[in-house]
Design a protein around this motif. Structure first.
Motif, PDB file in Angstrom:
ATOM      1  N   TYR A 126      36.689 -27.776 -27.930  1.00 33.09           N
ATOM      2  CA  TYR A 126      36.747 -26.380 -27.526  1.00 33.09           C
ATOM      3  C   TYR A 126      38.193 -26.034 -27.218  1.00 33.09           C
ATOM      4  N   ILE A 127      38.712 -25.074 -27.935  1.00 33.42           N
ATOM      5  CA  ILE A 127      40.077 -24.638 -27.692  1.00 33.42           C
ATOM      6  C   ILE A 127      40.084 -23.680 -26.513  1.00 33.42           C
ATOM      7  N   ASP A 128      39.151 -22.749 -26.507  1.00 30.41           N
ATOM      8  CA  ASP A 128      39.024 -21.775 -25.438  1.00 30.41           C
ATOM      9  C   ASP A 128      37.639 -21.168 -25.545  1.00 30.41           C
ATOM     10  N   ASP A 129      37.070 -20.750 -24.428  1.00 30.31           N
ATOM     11  CA  ASP A 129      35.762 -20.110 -24.494  1.00 30.31           C
ATOM     12  C   ASP A 129      35.872 -18.592 -24.528  1.00 30.31           C
ATOM     13  N   PHE A 130      37.068 -18.040 -24.403  1.00 26.76           N
ATOM     14  CA  PHE A 130      37.347 -16.608 -24.536  1.00 26.76           C
ATOM     15  C   PHE A 130      36.482 -15.753 -23.616  1.00 26.76           C
TER      16      PHE A 130
END
Length: 190
Positions: A126-130
């Protein structure tokens, strides 16, 4: 002359390590990182090569080598060995198959090489969950909807150019360097 099996313990803590480590007296692939779920990530393969082992001090001659290995986890391995008369010039490595004696002409020195190949599994990253509103302040990117994407709708503040008897004229300068193309212009009352 009787043939007798002699077990030689090999010290795994010394030798040449390539993407491997010795932990709790076991040879393992080194951990590179962890995925989003906390699972360890390993290199695709690694190897360990022993320092030369002087055999002549322990036995007069030998007919072959057999390996006994305890395997844990899903990785696969291969064990190789090579011999030398002087400890400098070595023969080609030959694979040792568990339970099968690998014959070789008697020599004074031997080396062992172990190759480990990791089991391939899928990992989540996961890079980011925004989920944080306004985290990305680029005017051409939107992330408030829970995913990262290019902004497609732009709301511009129009300038009042003039008033007419039936309404007013508004204008907005759109620079062609900021947009590749304009699909449509929608004007709403308000």
């Amino acid at each position: 002359m009787a043939i007798q099996e002699i077990a030689l313990d090999i010290d795994l803590s010394i030798g040449v390590f390539q993407d491997t480590i010795v932990e709790d007296q076991k040879l393992k692939l080194r951990v590179l990182s962890q995925d989003a779920d906390g699972n360890s990530i390993y290199p695709a393969e690694g190897s360990w090569e022993s320092t030369p082992i002087r055999i002549q001090d322990k036995i007069a001659s030998f007919k072959g080598v057999a390996a006994s290995v305890d395997v844990m986890g899903g990785a696969s391995y291969k064990i190789y060995w090579s011999t030398s008369e002087d400890g400098f010039e070595w023969g080609a490595y030959e694979e040792i198959i568990a339970g099968v004696t690998a014959p070789r002409s008697p020599a004074k020195y031997a080396k062992v090489k172990i190759e480990i190949v990791a089991e391939k599994e899928y990992s989540n990253f996961y890079i980011d969950d925004f989920k944080e509103k306004g985290k990305y302040s680029n005017p051409f990117i939107e992330s408030d909807a829970g995913s990262l994407g290019l902004k497609k709708t732009y709301q511009l503040n129009m300038e009042r150019a003039s008033d007419t008897p039936t309404g007013m004229v508004l204008r907005q300068k759109v620079e062609n360097t900021k947009f590749k193309k304009v699909d449509r212009i929608r004007v709403s009352k308000g």
